[in-house]
Design a protein around this motif. Structure first.
Motif, short mmCIF file in Angstrom:
data_model
loop_
_atom_site.label_atom_id
_atom_site.label_comp_id
_atom_site.label_asym_id
_atom_site.label_seq_id
_atom_site.Cartn_x
_atom_site.Cartn_y
_atom_site.Cartn_z
N ILE A 182 -4.84 91.39 -83.96
CA ILE A 182 -6.26 91.07 -84.15
C ILE A 182 -6.56 89.83 -83.31
O ILE A 182 -5.94 88.78 -83.49
N ILE A 223 -9.63 94.76 -76.35
CA ILE A 223 -9.30 96.12 -76.77
C ILE A 223 -8.47 96.82 -75.70
O ILE A 223 -7.49 97.51 -76.00
N ASP A 229 -6.26 95.51 -81.66
CA ASP A 229 -6.72 96.49 -82.66
C ASP A 229 -8.06 96.11 -83.27
O ASP A 229 -8.75 96.96 -83.83
N ASP A 230 -8.42 94.83 -83.17
CA ASP A 230 -9.69 94.37 -83.72
C ASP A 230 -10.04 93.03 -83.09
O ASP A 230 -9.19 92.40 -82.45
N LYS A 269 -9.93 92.66 -93.12
CA LYS A 269 -9.54 93.37 -91.91
C LYS A 269 -8.01 93.49 -91.82
O LYS A 269 -7.47 94.53 -91.43
N ILE A 293 -5.97 97.09 -91.73
CA ILE A 293 -5.08 97.48 -90.63
C ILE A 293 -3.66 97.72 -91.13
O ILE A 293 -2.99 98.66 -90.71
#
Length: 224
Positions: free
Chosen positions: A76, A91, A96-97, A111, A115
């Protein structure tokens, strides 16, 4: 217990994140040495990484790209750089975020939990890389990485490298290696093993890994 690795240049933010994640029963490692993040990653073996973009020496995009060469661990990005290009870069590099600074701790934890559920609910949590003396063996794609370079291994070369690295520092007999290859239904006799060992050594030399596999006459092989 899930392990979270925090790669954050702002010490205060890193400590606030660490304190709150500990409350949620996470094991947390805050990176302090930004010059060798890969080795910190391998020694700690996190289940998820929180990665800032602005870091000393190399930015978060660089380290994400390096980690993605041998691991699919969730990453992240957390950053005050929130242009569309920054988010797209994050990305595309394998993130992933993306969370903008300033951020809510509650949103961050939500979050993280989401995940982790998606990634690990239906699979065994285990490392997908073996490391010894800065040489990395990727389990997922059967390749060896060293100082930013990589080389792909054949099925037998990978099996040999795997058993030697799992027993690094100890002598592994030729018989044990051949048994391991036979279990995988590979036809391997004494001469075939020698050929595979020689090919493996040559591939390692292609990425400047020299004298990594030593022969112990009459005993077998050892990684030193």
């Amino acid at each position: 217990m899930f392990k979270i690795m925090v790669v954050e240049d702002d010490f205060k933010i890193a400590q606030i994140v660490k304190e709150n994640l500990i409350k949620w029963a996470f094991d947390v490692k805050v990176v302090e040495d930004f010059s060798d993040i890969l080795n910190v990653f391998n020694k700690y073996r996190p289940h998820l990484i929180l990665m800032d973009i602005n870091l000393p020496l190399y930015d978060g995009f660089y380290w994400c790209n390096q980690i993605r060469k041998f691991s699919k661990v969730p990453i992240i990005f957390i950053s005050s750089r929130n242009t569309n290009m920054d988010i797209i870069m994050a990305i595309n590099m394998g993130g992933d975020d993306f969370i903008n600074k300033p951020f809510s701790i509650d949103v961050l934890i939500a979050k993280i939990n989401a995940i982790l559920r998606r990634t690990y609910s239906y699979m065994k949590v285990e490392s997908d890389v073996i490391e010894y003396n800065n040489v990395f063996l990727s389990i997922n794609d059967s390749c060896v990485l060293y100082e930013g370079k990589q080389v792909e291994l054949t099925k037998n070369e990978f099996k040999i490298m795997y058993i030697l690295m799992k027993n690094a520092g100890s002598i592994v007999s030729r018989e044990k290696i051949m048994r391991s290859l036979w279990e995988d239904e590979s036809f391997v006799d004494d001469n075939t093993l020698t050929v595979n060992i020689n090919r493996l050594r040559k591939k390692l030399e292609e990425i400047n890994i020299k004298d990594f596999i030593k022969t112990k006459k009459g005993q077998g092989y050892i990684i030193v």
